[in-house]
Design a protein around this motif. Sequence first.
Motif, PDB file in Angstrom:
ATOM      1  N   ASN A   1      61.120 -26.940 -29.332  1.00 37.21           N
ATOM      2  CA  ASN A   1      59.692 -26.635 -29.218  1.00 37.21           C
ATOM      3  C   ASN A   1      59.509 -25.427 -28.305  1.00 37.21           C
ATOM      4  OD1 ASN A   1      56.918 -26.778 -29.353  1.00 37.21           O
ATOM      5  ND2 ASN A   1      56.749 -28.431 -27.856  1.00 37.21           N
ATOM      6  N   GLU A   2      59.977 -24.297 -28.780  1.00 39.15           N
ATOM      7  CA  GLU A   2      59.923 -23.066 -28.006  1.00 39.15           C
ATOM      8  C   GLU A   2      59.506 -21.914 -28.904  1.00 39.15           C
ATOM      9  OE1 GLU A   2      63.509 -22.317 -25.871  1.00 39.15           O
ATOM     10  OE2 GLU A   2      63.822 -24.428 -25.337  1.00 39.15           O
ATOM     11  N   SER A   3      59.196 -20.794 -28.295  1.00 41.40           N
ATOM     12  CA  SER A   3      58.782 -19.608 -29.025  1.00 41.40           C
ATOM     13  C   SER A   3      59.535 -18.407 -28.473  1.00 41.40           C
ATOM     14  CB  SER A   3      57.273 -19.392 -28.878  1.00 41.40           C
ATOM     15  OG  SER A   3      56.887 -18.118 -29.360  1.00 41.40           O
ATOM     16  N   ASP A   4      59.629 -17.343 -29.271  1.00 40.65           N
ATOM     17  CA  ASP A   4      60.221 -16.117 -28.742  1.00 40.65           C
ATOM     18  C   ASP A   4      59.234 -15.380 -27.839  1.00 40.65           C
ATOM     19  OD1 ASP A   4      58.455 -15.435 -30.725  1.00 40.65           O
ATOM     20  OD2 ASP A   4      59.722 -13.898 -31.632  1.00 40.65           O
ATOM     21  N   GLN A   5      57.973 -15.805 -27.873  1.00 36.02           N
ATOM     22  CA  GLN A   5      56.958 -15.237 -26.982  1.00 36.02           C
ATOM     23  C   GLN A   5      56.934 -16.032 -25.676  1.00 36.02           C
ATOM     24  OE1 GLN A   5      53.192 -14.201 -29.114  1.00 36.02           O
ATOM     25  NE2 GLN A   5      54.214 -15.204 -30.831  1.00 36.02           N
TER      26      GLN A   5
ATOM     27  N   TYR B   1      62.410 -14.282  -6.865  1.00 34.59           N
ATOM     28  CA  TYR B   1      62.491 -15.360  -7.853  1.00 34.59           C
ATOM     29  C   TYR B   1      61.999 -14.873  -9.217  1.00 34.59           C
ATOM     30  CZ  TYR B   1      63.269 -18.735  -4.078  1.00 34.59           C
ATOM     31  OH  TYR B   1      63.787 -19.422  -3.004  1.00 34.59           O
ATOM     32  N   ARG B   2      62.529 -15.519 -10.252  1.00 37.86           N
ATOM     33  CA  ARG B   2      62.110 -15.233 -11.626  1.00 37.86           C
ATOM     34  C   ARG B   2      61.765 -16.549 -12.314  1.00 37.86           C
ATOM     35  NH1 ARG B   2      64.173 -15.339 -16.813  1.00 37.86           N
ATOM     36  NH2 ARG B   2      63.580 -13.591 -18.192  1.00 37.86           N
ATOM     37  N   ARG B   3      60.661 -16.544 -13.049  1.00 35.84           N
ATOM     38  CA  ARG B   3      60.240 -17.714 -13.827  1.00 35.84           C
ATOM     39  C   ARG B   3      59.980 -17.261 -15.265  1.00 35.84           C
ATOM     40  NH1 ARG B   3      56.442 -19.623 -10.687  1.00 35.84           N
ATOM     41  NH2 ARG B   3      57.529 -21.502  -9.985  1.00 35.84           N
ATOM     42  N   GLU B   4      60.349 -18.119 -16.233  1.00 39.28           N
ATOM     43  CA  GLU B   4      60.133 -17.808 -17.642  1.00 39.28           C
ATOM     44  C   GLU B   4      59.686 -19.060 -18.371  1.00 39.28           C
ATOM     45  OE1 GLU B   4      62.627 -16.266 -21.580  1.00 39.28           O
ATOM     46  OE2 GLU B   4      63.520 -16.142 -19.573  1.00 39.28           O
ATOM     47  N   THR B   5      58.556 -18.976 -19.067  1.00 36.66           N
ATOM     48  CA  THR B   5      58.050 -20.117 -19.825  1.00 36.66           C
ATOM     49  C   THR B   5      58.689 -20.155 -21.204  1.00 36.66           C
ATOM     50  OG1 THR B   5      56.187 -18.882 -20.758  1.00 36.66           O
ATOM     51  CG2 THR B   5      55.849 -19.938 -18.610  1.00 36.66           C
ATOM     52  N   LYS B   6      58.619 -21.324 -21.855  1.00 34.33           N
ATOM     53  CA  LYS B   6      59.196 -21.474 -23.190  1.00 34.33           C
ATOM     54  C   LYS B   6      58.262 -21.000 -24.290  1.00 34.33           C
ATOM     55  CE  LYS B   6      62.053 -25.434 -21.888  1.00 34.33           C
ATOM     56  NZ  LYS B   6      62.372 -26.863 -22.156  1.00 34.33           N
ATOM     57  N   ARG B   7      57.010 -20.775 -23.930  1.00 33.08           N
ATOM     58  CA  ARG B   7      56.018 -20.313 -24.901  1.00 33.08           C
ATOM     59  C   ARG B   7      54.833 -19.750 -24.129  1.00 33.08           C
ATOM     60  NH1 ARG B   7      55.816 -25.542 -24.124  1.00 33.08           N
ATOM     61  NH2 ARG B   7      57.492 -25.907 -25.606  1.00 33.08           N
ATOM     62  N   LEU B   8      53.882 -19.165 -24.835  1.00 34.26           N
ATOM     63  CA  LEU B   8      52.647 -18.705 -24.195  1.00 34.26           C
ATOM     64  C   LEU B   8      51.773 -19.915 -23.887  1.00 34.26           C
ATOM     65  CD1 LEU B   8      51.799 -15.616 -26.454  1.00 34.26           C
ATOM     66  CD2 LEU B   8      53.084 -15.663 -24.309  1.00 34.26           C
ATOM     67  N   THR B   9      51.363 -20.070 -22.641  1.00 34.21           N
ATOM     68  CA  THR B   9      50.620 -21.264 -22.236  1.00 34.21           C
ATOM     69  C   THR B   9      49.128 -21.010 -22.085  1.00 34.21           C
ATOM     70  OG1 THR B   9      50.906 -20.839 -19.866  1.00 34.21           O
ATOM     71  CG2 THR B   9      52.655 -22.059 -20.991  1.00 34.21           C
ATOM     72  N   GLY B  10      48.729 -19.760 -21.876  1.00 33.43           N
ATOM     73  CA  GLY B  10      47.319 -19.477 -21.663  1.00 33.43           C
ATOM     74  C   GLY B  10      46.833 -19.813 -20.272  1.00 33.43           C
TER      75      GLY B  10
END
Length: 232
Positions: free
Chosen positions: A112-116, A136-145
């Motif tokens: 349940n992920e996106s390339d965005q 620090y670096r953070r990366e989400t699995k999808r666009l959350t809004g």
Amino acid sequence: MSRAALARARGMTLIEVMVAMAIITMMMVSVWSSFSATIRAMDATETIQDRHANIRNTVDRMAAEISGAYLSFNRPRAETRHFTLFEGRTNADGSNLSFSSFSHLRIRRDSNESDQTVIQYFLADDPEDSSRSHLYRRETKRLTGDLPEDLRRYAPAYVLCEDVESLELRYWDDQNQEWLDEWRTTANDAQPDRLPQRVEIKLGIEDPITNEVRYFVTQTTLPMQEKIDLEK
């Protein structure tokens, strides 16, 4: 046989042996000291080279990821959240940046992920040692809004570069021909529909030898200046 000849025939005296051993010991200590100093210098040089390589890799990675930032028109008309954004802010801890990108890598086909994704950079203290601060670096699995300050609910942050004294980001406004300390696409009174043409990245790192802060600076361009419309 004379006494001198007799003494030579008997070999070295105890004093001569002790003097010889003392000379050999001094020579060995001198050689070992030089060797140890060389090893320490090589270790220090290797540590500094590894540190600089890590910093260069950090700066290069940030530049590459920021260059992939984009904005999109695609969201429901009644939606008030910003799913794509470019939020460069400045606070007491320095600069921080959150931006949407196409750079997320999906490891599993049915995940349940996106390339965005939204990537976030910020400076914060070490959780176990407040005298140290890291990038620090953070990366989400999808666009959350969600707003940048709420992204911690969706993705953990990890250390991108240890022992960073300062993070300064500046954004080039091509319309007004000036550098800005902040760039906010979610604010109507800022830059709601456009990206900066360039971003300057400046990392302050303490030199382990002189204890002075050295700065590593680079710039990157953002080629996707126009907002993307996926419905066309």
